[in-house]
Design a protein around this motif. Structure first.
Motif, PDB file in Angstrom:
ATOM      1  N   LEU A  65      19.604 -16.777   4.639  1.00  0.00           N
ATOM      2  CA  LEU A  65      18.689 -16.083   3.742  1.00  0.00           C
ATOM      3  C   LEU A  65      19.060 -16.347   2.280  1.00  0.00           C
ATOM      4  O   LEU A  65      18.192 -16.562   1.431  1.00  0.00           O
ATOM      5  N   ILE A  66      20.366 -16.333   1.990  1.00  0.00           N
ATOM      6  CA  ILE A  66      20.821 -16.630   0.630  1.00  0.00           C
ATOM      7  C   ILE A  66      20.385 -18.035   0.227  1.00  0.00           C
ATOM      8  O   ILE A  66      19.907 -18.262  -0.892  1.00  0.00           O
ATOM      9  N   GLU A  67      20.517 -18.985   1.133  1.00  0.00           N
ATOM     10  CA  GLU A  67      20.160 -20.364   0.819  1.00  0.00           C
ATOM     11  C   GLU A  67      18.664 -20.513   0.588  1.00  0.00           C
ATOM     12  O   GLU A  67      18.238 -21.274  -0.291  1.00  0.00           O
ATOM     13  N   ILE A  68      17.852 -19.795   1.354  1.00  0.00           N
ATOM     14  CA  ILE A  68      16.404 -19.830   1.115  1.00  0.00           C
ATOM     15  C   ILE A  68      16.103 -19.312  -0.293  1.00  0.00           C
ATOM     16  O   ILE A  68      15.319 -19.907  -1.041  1.00  0.00           O
ATOM     17  N   GLY A  69      16.744 -18.202  -0.664  1.00  0.00           N
ATOM     18  CA  GLY A  69      16.541 -17.675  -2.016  1.00  0.00           C
ATOM     19  C   GLY A  69      17.004 -18.646  -3.079  1.00  0.00           C
ATOM     20  O   GLY A  69      16.325 -18.849  -4.092  1.00  0.00           O
ATOM     21  N   CYS A  70      18.161 -19.269  -2.864  1.00  0.00           N
ATOM     22  CA  CYS A  70      18.674 -20.228  -3.842  1.00  0.00           C
ATOM     23  C   CYS A  70      17.777 -21.451  -3.931  1.00  0.00           C
ATOM     24  O   CYS A  70      17.562 -22.004  -5.017  1.00  0.00           O
ATOM     25  N   GLU A  71      17.244 -21.890  -2.799  1.00  0.00           N
ATOM     26  CA  GLU A  71      16.350 -23.049  -2.810  1.00  0.00           C
ATOM     27  C   GLU A  71      15.045 -22.731  -3.538  1.00  0.00           C
ATOM     28  O   GLU A  71      14.483 -23.582  -4.238  1.00  0.00           O
ATOM     29  N   LEU A  72      14.562 -21.509  -3.405  1.00  0.00           N
ATOM     30  CA  LEU A  72      13.388 -21.089  -4.179  1.00  0.00           C
ATOM     31  C   LEU A  72      13.681 -21.162  -5.670  1.00  0.00           C
ATOM     32  O   LEU A  72      12.827 -21.554  -6.472  1.00  0.00           O
ATOM     33  N   ILE A  73      14.897 -20.768  -6.051  1.00  0.00           N
ATOM     34  CA  ILE A  73      15.291 -20.834  -7.453  1.00  0.00           C
ATOM     35  C   ILE A  73      15.408 -22.288  -7.908  1.00  0.00           C
ATOM     36  O   ILE A  73      14.859 -22.670  -8.948  1.00  0.00           O
ATOM     37  N   ARG A  74      16.108 -23.116  -7.132  1.00  0.00           N
ATOM     38  CA  ARG A  74      16.317 -24.511  -7.528  1.00  0.00           C
ATOM     39  C   ARG A  74      15.003 -25.273  -7.642  1.00  0.00           C
ATOM     40  O   ARG A  74      14.828 -26.101  -8.538  1.00  0.00           O
TER      41      ARG A  74
END
Length: 447
Positions: free
Chosen positions: A330-339
């Protein structure tokens, strides 16, 4: 015969072709482009939008790949998505971000992640700590937004609610007092009840708190924490002035109180101001909470908090006791949305237009109203109860919420304007206006 449909690309994110592809999906979802509709010829649409033919081709190809449209050899491109189903009443009671191209952006993010099995495999294990890359992603995002870490510690949470609970548990002991805005986010009440904390509400004024009452309550209760939402107070629809923030910070420092600053609520770029965390610039007296729920979508339970280093061990233990760990996936999905930039939705103009229409509707009925971020607040004349109007609106297929749910007056109503569908603003505001006018003209309770 093909439609003359021409979208507003600036309402969507990404490159030109991505904007157009997202606009196609949005128009289909809203019913503006119905099944069987033929999209405009590519050269004609390129001329209308002032873009290259290649841009249109790439956008149509992406829309085909997503399953929204189909290309018929020698005949053009047609909408193939199924009809929208009736989803029931329009929910303006729950504060949520406007629906534009979130589903499409999330789908693209998950597709990219799915093409990297090594990366995915690393997210499937238990992790005692967050990855440095993920932390760096969020810290850069915050810094770009005007929020620096100042040597504080970043912690990921499953939404800001978990961060609020962990911060309260780390700072307070059972029986301690916590001060808060008199009209307050109900999640605070649930956290305080679970932790056996005492709450004291401070009256609101036009630019923040009643500072005299705040000082008196500090003297009376010796609180350990103050919970605030300075950038976009919900449901009052106000923002704290800088002088208010500075004076609250000074009071907190003088009395050894931790400010828990909730900066979750969306506000437009013109409404946003430096949080108290940034004004403090010391990572000692403030805990800063945020998430992407109101920025992107509520279903993505990805929150983060900046906190004084001394609180980190206890906060980590509390989160560990609750959920063992926050999902790395879930953290990675959020970070990928940011990136990818997907979190940066171009919704300010749309939200601002809804705010203006809401205020104009209230003015036409001679009702007091305020609007900020995703919400609009309406005050009925004395003697009228919000619940009666809310029941009347529900009978017309519109859900709204009483300010009494937040500790506010019984004659106040909060609307989540962000959920009004594009293209349906006239009809929705007309229904609200007609219902309010009927109740006010009757002068009696409506059930």
């Amino acid at each position: 015969m093909s439609t003359i449909w021409t979208p507003r690309l600036e309402d969507f994110s990404g490159s030109k072709y991505e904007q157009l592809a997202n606009a196609i999906g949005d128009a289909i979802t809203r019913g503006e482009l119905t099944p069987g509709t033929k999209l405009p010829p590519q050269r004609r649409l390129a001329d209308a939008l002032g873009v290259t033919l290649g841009t249109i081709t790439r956008a149509y190809t992406k829309a085909i790949y997503r399953g929204w449209v189909e290309a018929r050899v020698g005949d053009g491109t047609y909408v193939r998505m199924l009809e929208r189903k009736d989803t029931g009443p329009l929910d303006l009671a729950t504060c949520q971000q406007a629906v534009t191209d979130q589903a499409t952006i999330l789908g693209d993010v998950m597709t990219r992640m799915g093409r990297d099995p090594v990366r995915l495999a690393g997210l499937l294990d238990y992790h005692a700590t967050h990855s440095e890359v993920q932390q760096e992603t969020v810290l850069k995002f915050l810094a770009k937004s005007g929020v620096n870490d100042f040597g504080g510690k970043l912690v990921f949470t499953q939404g800001a609610q978990q961060g609020l609970y962990a911060a309260l548990a780390a700072v307070c002991a059972p029986g301690d007092w916590v001060l808060h805005e008199a009209w307050c986010y109900p999640g605070l009440n649930r956290a305080a009840e679970a932790l056996d904390l005492n709450l004291c509400g401070i009256p609101l004024v036009n630019d923040g708190l009643d500072l005299d009452e705040l000082a008196a309550c500090i003297e009376r209760h010796k609180p350990k924490a103050i919970y605030l939402t300075p950038n976009s107070q919900n449901p009052a629809c106000i923002g704290y002035s800088e002088s208010q923030r500075q004076r609250i910070l000074a009071l907190a420092r003088a009395n050894d109180i931790i400010i828990i600053e909730d900066d979750v609520n969306y506000c437009t770029s013109t409404e946003w101001s430096q949080p108290i965390w940034q004004l403090a610039a010391d990572a000692q007296s403030v805990v800063y909470l945020s998430s992407i729920s109101k920025r992107f979508a509520g279903g993505i339970r990805f929150g983060f908090m900046l906190l004084p280093a001394r609180l980190l061990p206890r906060v980590n233990r509390i989160i560990h006791a609750q959920c063992w760990m926050v999902s790395p996936l879930l953290i990675e999905i959020g970070c990928e949305l940011i990136r990818s930039g997907g979190i940066h939705q171009h919704r300010d103009a749309w939200i601002t237009s809804l705010q203006q229409r809401f205020l104009a509707m209230a003015a036409s009925l001679d009702l007091e109203a305020k609007s900020r971020g995703l919400n609009g607040r309406l005050t009925l004349p004395e003697g009228f109860r919000a619940n009666n109007v809310i029941a009347a609106l529900a009978s017309k297929g519109i859900l709204a919420r009483s300010l009494a749910d937040f500790g506010g007056p019984a004659n106040g109503i909060r609307f989540s304007l962000g959920r009004i569908p594009r293209g349906e603003e006239d009809e929705v505001f007309s229904r609200i206006h007609t219902t309010l006018a009927d109740v006010l003209n009757q002068g009696i309770a409506v059930v």
